[in-house]
Design a protein around this motif. Structure first.
Motif: not given
Length: 366
Positions: A197, A199-201, A267-268, A271-272
């Protein structure tokens, strides 16, 4: 292009003409019918052999191929009218035939590839997964295998069609590409959350709406490769088309643009590292397709493609902004057509069917 194949496509005027000058190309006597309005001249493309387009585009304009048109006069269309659909020309028998072919193809795909008890899909995934324990590496290898087969066969299309015929080559092309596309997509769905991971949005306000809208728009770019479904199924004789209107005015390579939009959006959201690997593979494949597609069209259409290339762009809106592409009046009408209504409904249906696709992929354990 694995994702667009599985989930995955729009699209008219002169003051009295002056005495035509001599053309620089030999022109067949049979060409497009034409019509005038109060302001400009435009051609109304009808069903004619695609090889005629390179000759027919300047007849009534009185200019040589590639010559600059008079200021204030809309350039005469060189290529085909994208997503043109005449219900009166459709044969019920052709669509019944299409439905039968689709059913047979899906049945064979299930038995020969998807069903774990009879198909080879599971063994194929196991063989590729045996190369590395990294899901990212496996994802890239699957995409690379698909890209080599898909683009390789596309590059051999001219010689292949001469050897075995247009319909037989389309069957070979689809029969080889489709199983590999299914494998790549199923693997991505099953392992999309197995990577590192980064980011986490997903909890950010509005991010779901942005991702949803971007994904929805991407399919309007992805679609133009399959304007005529009857050609895809080889009911109609498959042709290599030189499209020019509709979304082609925005970008000459809408599939690439649509794939980039889809990949960036997903992808956004995810996020991994697996999503990043899938996006790198798919975008890389489509960037190669930009070069390869232009090369193939230049080989097939020659000077006519050069004309289209000069007044279109790879980067969306670039040709419009620098004045090489002039949008016609009522440009939106090039999108108010049945194929785009169909892709709207199918895109919404695909979104609503996400849980079903995820459940079906999980049951395969690829």
């Amino acid at each position: 292009m694995a994702t667009s194949l599985l989930l995955s496509s729009s699209f008219l005027s002169s003051s009295p003409l002056s005495q035509p000058r001599r053309l620089t190309s030999n022109v067949p006597t049979s060409c497009f019918p034409y019509a005038r309005t109060s302001a400009k001249l435009f051609l109304k493309p009808t069903h004619v052999p695609s090889c005629s387009f390179r000759f027919c585009h300047k007849i009534m304009a009185g200019t040589s191929i590639g010559e600059t048109e008079e200021e204030g006069v809309e350039p005469v269309t060189v290529g085909e009218d994208s997503a043109a659909f005449d219900l009166g020309q459709q044969k019920i028998s052709s669509w019944i035939y299409f439905g039968g072919i689709l059913g047979v193809v899906l049945f064979l795909l299930d038995v020969v590839w998807i069903d774990n008890s009879t198909g080879f899909g599971k063994d194929f995934i196991a063989a590729v997964a045996g190369v590395s324990e990294s899901h990212e590496v496996v994802m890239l290898i699957l995409t690379l295998i698909f890209a080599i087969v898909h683009s390789g066969l596309a590059s051999l299309r001219d010689s292949g069609e001469k050897l075995i015929g247009e319909r037989a080559f389309r069957v070979l092309f689809a029969g080889t590409s489709l199983p590999l596309a299914v494998s790549t997509v199923v693997y991505f769905i099953n392992h999309r959350y197995d990577g590192l991971q980064l980011w986490q949005l997903q909890s950010v306000p509005g991010i779901h709406q942005v991702v949803w809208f971007s994904s929805f728009v991407s399919f309007f770019f992805l679609y133009p490769s399959t304007f005529n479904l009857l050609e895809v199924a080889a009911v109609d004789k498959p042709k290599m088309h030189l499209w020019e209107t509709g979304i082609m005015r925005i970008t000459r390579h809408p599939q690439m643009v649509g794939q980039v939009i889809w990949c960036v959006a997903h992808t956004i959201w995810i996020g991994n590292s697996v999503a990043v690997a899938a996006s790198i593979g798919l975008i890389g494949h489509h960037l190669f397709g930009v070069w390869n597609g232009d090369r193939r069209l230049a080989s097939r259409y020659g000077e006519a493609f050069d004309t289209v290339k000069r007044r279109t762009s790879i980067i969306p809106f670039a040709a419009i902004l620098d004045g090489r592409q002039k949008l016609p009046e009522n440009y939106y009408k090039e999108f108010l057509r049945l194929p785009y209504l169909s892709i709207t409904m199918l895109t919404l249906g695909a979104y609503l069917a996400h849980p079903l696709m995820q459940a079906a992929s999980f049951r395969l354990h690829w």
